[in-house]
Design an enzyme around this catalytic site. Structure first.
Site, PDB file in Angstrom:
ATOM      1  N   LYS A   1       0.851  -1.188   0.000  1.00 15.91           N
ATOM      2  CA  LYS A   1       0.000   0.000   0.000  1.00 15.91           C
ATOM      3  C   LYS A   1       0.888   1.240   0.000  1.00 15.91           C
ATOM      4  O   LYS A   1       1.955   1.239   0.624  1.00 15.91           O
ATOM      5  CB  LYS A   1      -0.887  -0.044   1.255  1.00 15.91           C
ATOM      6  CG  LYS A   1      -1.910   1.070   1.376  1.00 15.91           C
ATOM      7  CD  LYS A   1      -2.773   0.866   2.627  1.00 15.91           C
ATOM      8  CE  LYS A   1      -3.834   1.946   2.792  1.00 15.91           C
ATOM      9  NZ  LYS A   1      -4.674   1.724   4.005  1.00 15.91           N
TER      10      LYS A   1
ATOM     11  N   SER B   1      -9.814   1.758   3.139  1.00 15.83           N
ATOM     12  CA  SER B   1      -8.925   2.556   2.319  1.00 15.83           C
ATOM     13  C   SER B   1      -7.933   1.723   1.516  1.00 15.83           C
ATOM     14  O   SER B   1      -7.464   2.166   0.469  1.00 15.83           O
ATOM     15  CB  SER B   1      -8.162   3.546   3.187  1.00 15.83           C
ATOM     16  OG  SER B   1      -7.229   2.878   4.023  1.00 15.83           O
TER      17      SER B   1
ATOM     18  N   SER C   1      -9.916  -0.650   7.296  1.00 17.19           N
ATOM     19  CA  SER C   1      -9.288  -0.463   5.981  1.00 17.19           C
ATOM     20  C   SER C   1      -8.596  -1.694   5.413  1.00 17.19           C
ATOM     21  O   SER C   1      -8.203  -1.692   4.248  1.00 17.19           O
ATOM     22  CB  SER C   1      -8.287   0.686   6.029  1.00 17.19           C
ATOM     23  OG  SER C   1      -8.968   1.915   6.011  1.00 17.19           O
TER      24      SER C   1
END
Lengths: 489, 93
Positions: free
Chosen positions: A80, A155, A179
């Site tokens: 990420k 997210s 997330s």
């Protein structure tokens, strides 16, 4: 179909020499070329750097390396865009960090390197991890590999989409209010949020420091156990990291029976508002867990109705403090001004997107003089009550089981104009972070038309990851869901 | 939240907003504040506030010299630097 293997399957082929690390990486890159134009999970990939890592892994494999201390040798894993990887960009999908290059490795990244992983790519996310759909990325919205008219969740939407689309064997994300678990559920992969303090956050760009944790996205429960062994452990560079031994999580995977395991179903989560197909899949999963021998009881989390309000005070408050560092001086974008105040304000006004501005302003307000007691201090007290609810529940059960999300993946744009509705899509995942316990999501079925994944959430005691992995693995091995491949996978 | 002044709070937060942004964000934040108001109904008497999941206290490590970020690495992402320093607008007259 090399790109569809789990890590455990790939590791066996790497060890036997049937497949090279370069083959594994090239299979991922070829899959990215095939599908990422539609999925848009990756913000960027430094292919030369990844290929150099794979070549080094191949040299080590040829010399008989791997196994033992290097269980991930040659396994391509994507990150990420919130984790520092030395020499690579990290931008949190924000314009304010455009062009930033990490001067050091996050501890999680260093640990993956130490285990031999080939780390590649920057995965899309909601800006600064604030959001539930990746629609808050300053770059683009990642799309769900099961239906590209829908969001992948957030997210860490890029993490989930990349694994579901078989563009990476696993990915590493972060979870502040769901997330990891929410996108894992919406994309049909396994996602685990460790106990607060289990994994060092050194080198994770901070969002809400009392809630953030790093965790893995994988294709199987076994792979999640493997990655948890690599990621977990004490780190003197993160003062919130717990100095507790790391179990061999793979030892939790043997059981096929759940006899003696007590599971809790939350009374307060059964009050309407849930998608009927999600509800049906959840009920079927509970019957399956019972069939495996688990005993199911009702538990009460009386303050769960207040979790979202508590979270949307505490997380923005902490974010407003953490994001003060983006001042146009030390790194990132700068918009000049006649004085320091104007330089700071213009830089942040131009560099932050709408959701980040909303939360930084909200957080500033709830911490401001005259409002601190009414909002922030009160939220911290309700947080203590939420944690107490879980302590009471875990006196009677070994894990709590819920749907991960109240609905399957929603359409792009469906909730983008109403931030409050977007916030409420995380209703089942938020209290786990407030309580500091561990949680994971794994596939438990699909909707009919369109065919969209449904996630089952397991919540465990502090440092109860092995319990969750044991339950999840027994369930996974007795159901077909993890073998399904997304149309773009 | 009649007393929520978006213009004032955005200044505290050092975020420059256009008039359109002030209007839009102000309305949205009003809704969100209306939602979080419901915490006022929770009885929190006698409850100690919780700031972290695990109240670790006085966390320290041995005070031993070790390598850290080099000067160049610390400055490499700075938008403006000179003579090995970050450049900022004049602060003291």
């Amino acid at each position: 179909m090399l790109h569809r293997l789990t890590i455990s399957e790939l590791a066996g082929r790497l060890a036997s020499g049937h497949v090279s690390a370069t083959d594994a990486l090239e299979a991922c890159l070829a899959q990215v070329d095939r599908v990422d134009g539609d999925v848009r999970a990756f913000l960027s990939i430094d292919r030369d750097d990844a290929r150099a890592q794979a070549r080094a892994a191949d040299a080590e494999l040829a010399a008989g390396g791997g196994g033992g201390m290097r269980p991930l040798l040659g396994v391509p894993i994507a990150l990420k865009d919130v984790l520092c990887h030395r020499g690579q960009p990290v931008g949190c999908a924000s314009k304010i960090l455009e062009g930033y290059v990490s001067p050091y490795d996050a501890t999680a990244v260093a640990r993956l390197k130490a285990a031999g992983a080939v780390l590649f790519g920057r995965l899309n996310m909601d800006e600064f991890a604030m959001g539930s759909s990746t629609e808050n990325s300053a770059y683009w919205t990642t799309l769900n590999p099961w239906d590209t008219s829908r969001i992948p969740g957030g997210s860490s939407g890029g993490c989930a989409a990349a694994v579901a689309a078989n563009e990476a064997f696993a990915s590493i994300g972060s979870d502040t209010g769901g997330s990891i678990r929410q996108p894992a559920a919406l994309c049909g992969c396994v996602g685990l949020k460790p106990t607060y303090g289990r994994v060092s956050r050194y080198g994770l760009v901070a969002f809400a420091s009392s809630l953030d944790q790093i965790g893995p996205f994988t294709k199987s429960v076994g792979d999640a156990a493997l990655l948890m062994e690599a990621l977990s452990g004490h780190d003197p560079l993160d003062s919130t990291s717990l100095n507790e031994p790391v179990p061999r999580y793979r030892d939790a995977l043997g059981a096929t029976s759940l006899k003696g395991v007590r599971l809790g179903v939350v009374k307060e989560f059964q009050l309407g508002g849930m998608d009927t197909e999600v509800d049906a899949a959840f009920r079927a999963a509970m019957r399956q867990l019972e069939a495996l021998g688990a005993e199911v009881r009702e538990v009460s989390l009386p303050h769960s109705d207040h979790a979202a309000a508590t979270y949307y005070i505490i997380a923005p408050a902490e974010a407003s403090a953490n994001l003060a560092r983006f001042d146009g001086v030390r790194y990132g974008r700068r918009v000049e001004g006649p004085d320091a105040f104007e330089l700071n304000s213009r830089t942040r006004g131009s560099g932050f997107g709408p959701e980040v501005k909303r939360r930084v302003i909200l957080g500033t307000y709830v911490l401001s003089s005259g409002y601190y007691d009414a909002y922030y201090l009160r939220a911290q007290k309700v947080r203590a009550l939420i944690r107490r609810d879980f302590e009471h529940a875990f006196a009677h059960v070994d894990a709590i089981v819920t749907p991960t999300t109240p609905t399957p993946a929603f359409k792009v744009g469906e909730k983008a104009s109403d931030p409050l509705q977007m916030y409420l899509s995380d209703i089942f995942t938020i209290s786990c972070n407030l309580a500091g316990i561990c949680g994971m999501s794994l596939p438990c079925g699909f909707t009919r038309q369109p065919r969209l994944p449904i996630g089952l959430q397991l919540l465990g005691r502090p440092l109860g990851e092995a319990d969750l992995l044991r339950i999840a693995h027994a369930y996974e091995q007795s159901t077909p869901w993890h073998r399904e491949v997304a149309p773009l996978g | 939240m009649s007393d929520f002044n978006i213009h004032y709070v955005a200044r505290l937060a050092r975020v420059a907003l256009t008039p359109e942004e002030e209007q839009r964000l102000g309305g949205q934040l009003g809704n969100i504040l209306g939602y979080i108001e419901k915490l006022r109904t929770v009885d929190v008497s006698g409850v100690e506030p919780m700031s972290h999941a695990f109240p670790l206290a006085n966390v320290s490590r041995p005070d031993e010299p070790r390598s850290s970020l080099s000067h160049d690495d610390a400055l490499r992402n700075a938008p403006s630097r000179s003579g090995g320093l970050f450049v900022v607008p004049k602060i003291v007259e």
